[in-house]
Design an enzyme around this catalytic site. Structure first.
Site, PDB file in Angstrom:
ATOM      1  N   MET A 102       0.823  -1.195   0.058  1.00 22.69           N
ATOM      2  CA  MET A 102      -0.071  -0.064  -0.029  1.00 22.69           C
ATOM      3  C   MET A 102       0.931   1.380   0.184  1.00 22.69           C
ATOM      4  O   MET A 102       1.598   1.180   0.760  1.00 22.69           O
ATOM      5  CB  MET A 102      -1.153  -0.149   0.933  1.00 22.69           C
ATOM      6  CG  MET A 102      -1.562  -1.507   1.187  1.00 22.69           C
ATOM      7  SD  MET A 102      -2.537  -1.118   2.849  1.00 22.69           S
ATOM      8  CE  MET A 102      -1.780  -1.455   4.251  1.00 22.69           C
ATOM      9  N   ILE A 159       2.315  -5.195   8.001  1.00 23.10           N
ATOM     10  CA  ILE A 159       3.929  -4.635   8.120  1.00 23.10           C
ATOM     11  C   ILE A 159       4.243  -3.825   8.371  1.00 23.10           C
ATOM     12  O   ILE A 159       4.236  -2.388   6.835  1.00 23.10           O
ATOM     13  CB  ILE A 159       4.588  -5.151   6.780  1.00 23.10           C
ATOM     14  CG1 ILE A 159       4.733  -7.018   7.455  1.00 23.10           C
ATOM     15  CG2 ILE A 159       6.072  -4.926   6.899  1.00 23.10           C
ATOM     16  CD1 ILE A 159       5.331  -7.661   5.727  1.00 23.10           C
ATOM     17  N   GLY A 189       1.061   4.257   4.453  1.00 21.27           N
ATOM     18  CA  GLY A 189       1.734   3.177   4.052  1.00 21.27           C
ATOM     19  C   GLY A 189       2.539   1.895   4.113  1.00 21.27           C
ATOM     20  O   GLY A 189       3.812   2.588   5.646  1.00 21.27           O
ATOM     21  N   SER A 190       2.747   1.175   3.661  1.00 23.90           N
ATOM     22  CA  SER A 190       2.747  -0.262   4.791  1.00 23.90           C
ATOM     23  C   SER A 190       2.507  -1.458   3.526  1.00 23.90           C
ATOM     24  O   SER A 190       2.108  -1.777   2.258  1.00 23.90           O
ATOM     25  CB  SER A 190       2.039  -0.202   5.732  1.00 23.90           C
ATOM     26  OG  SER A 190       0.755  -0.495   5.546  1.00 23.90           O
ATOM     27  N   ARG A 191       1.925  -2.635   3.825  1.00 24.99           N
ATOM     28  CA  ARG A 191       2.248  -4.232   3.406  1.00 24.99           C
ATOM     29  C   ARG A 191       1.428  -4.972   4.341  1.00 24.99           C
ATOM     30  O   ARG A 191       1.452  -5.224   4.826  1.00 24.99           O
ATOM     31  CB  ARG A 191       4.089  -4.420   2.760  1.00 24.99           C
ATOM     32  CG  ARG A 191       3.390  -5.637   2.244  1.00 24.99           C
ATOM     33  CD  ARG A 191       4.781  -5.966   1.409  1.00 24.99           C
ATOM     34  NE  ARG A 191       5.126  -7.005   2.017  1.00 24.99           N
ATOM     35  CZ  ARG A 191       6.429  -8.083   1.837  1.00 24.99           C
ATOM     36  NH1 ARG A 191       7.922  -7.197   1.843  1.00 24.99           N
ATOM     37  NH2 ARG A 191       7.190  -8.360   2.752  1.00 24.99           N
TER      38      ARG A 191
END
Length: 232
Positions: A102, A159, A189-191
């Site tokens: 993301m 994450i 902002g991440s995963r």
């Protein structure tokens, strides 16, 4: 009446978790605007972006026990078999992992990929590397959730990324959760990594866009084959 209906349908709800940030940016905009007017417009733009970041649109989730839906909006960054994080206690054999990255413009509300009971939640401190890198699953700060569902236990890992500094999970152990149900978010902002047991076949390819709660990431079935993909 038609105009008002169109406006209402175009407006996406904002999750309440974003209210303090939106209010904070707006207050800063007003205060700094008294000092220098351009600062007001800069922080007003940031206020609008913050509201956009915390948007929480409705989604239409396909409900079937053999389907795995995306837990996040973004693009599929990794598809492959790897060892799951030790803290998830999912065994020592490689599992199918599908990662959705993301960026700061994607909707960051996270949704459950399958229905089931939350068996374990494991938070681990770590670094804040670029979440798109493969090693981020090992070194970055993360929060793992194990869902005991119809096809066995699956892992969902939030994450933190290069900019993200806060992982939020609203559920607790023993909660029941439905596919597509909201369970958390990550700022900013991440995963999301999904770990799937034997029998799962990926239905997305790296680089493909995914929509939380709607895009089918994988499917379970004894006689299913993997689907090829091409970039055009």
């Amino acid at each position: 009446m038609h105009i008002f209906t169109s406006i209402r349908n175009a407006l996406v709800p904002v999750h309440r978790a974003g209210y303090p940030f939106i209010a904070g940016f707006f207050v800063i905009a007003v205060v700094l605007g008294f000092l220098w007017q351009p600062l007001f417009w800069i922080f007003l733009i940031l206020t609008v972006w913050c509201a956009y970041f915390f948007r929480d649109p409705e989604r239409v989730t396909p409900v079937a026990d053999h389907l795995v839906v995306s837990p996040a909006d973004g693009h599929v960054s990794l598809v492959g078999h790897v060892l799951p994080p030790a803290e998830l206690d999912l065994g020592t054999d490689p599992m199918l992992r599908i990662s959705v990255f993301m960026n700061v413009f994607d909707c960051h509300i996270n949704r459950a990929p399958m229905r089931g009971r939350i068996a374990r939640i494991a938070y681990r401190e770590g670094a804040f590397k670029n979440a798109e890198l493969d090693k981020a699953s090992e070194v970055n700060e993360r929060n793992g959730i194990v869902i005991d569902g119809p096809k066995g236990e699956i892992g969902v890992v939030q994450i933190a990324g290069l900019v993200a500094r806060r992982i939020v999970c609203w559920n607790k152990v023993e909660d029941r959760i439905e596919a597509g149900e909201r369970f958390g978010l990550i700022r900013f902002g991440s995963r999301l990594d999904v770990y799937l047991p034997e029998g799962a076949r990926a239905r997305v390819a790296e680089g493909q866009r995914a929509v939380a709660g709607e895009t089918i990431l994988a499917e379970f079935g004894e006689h299913l084959a993997s689907w090829p993909a091409r970039r055009d």
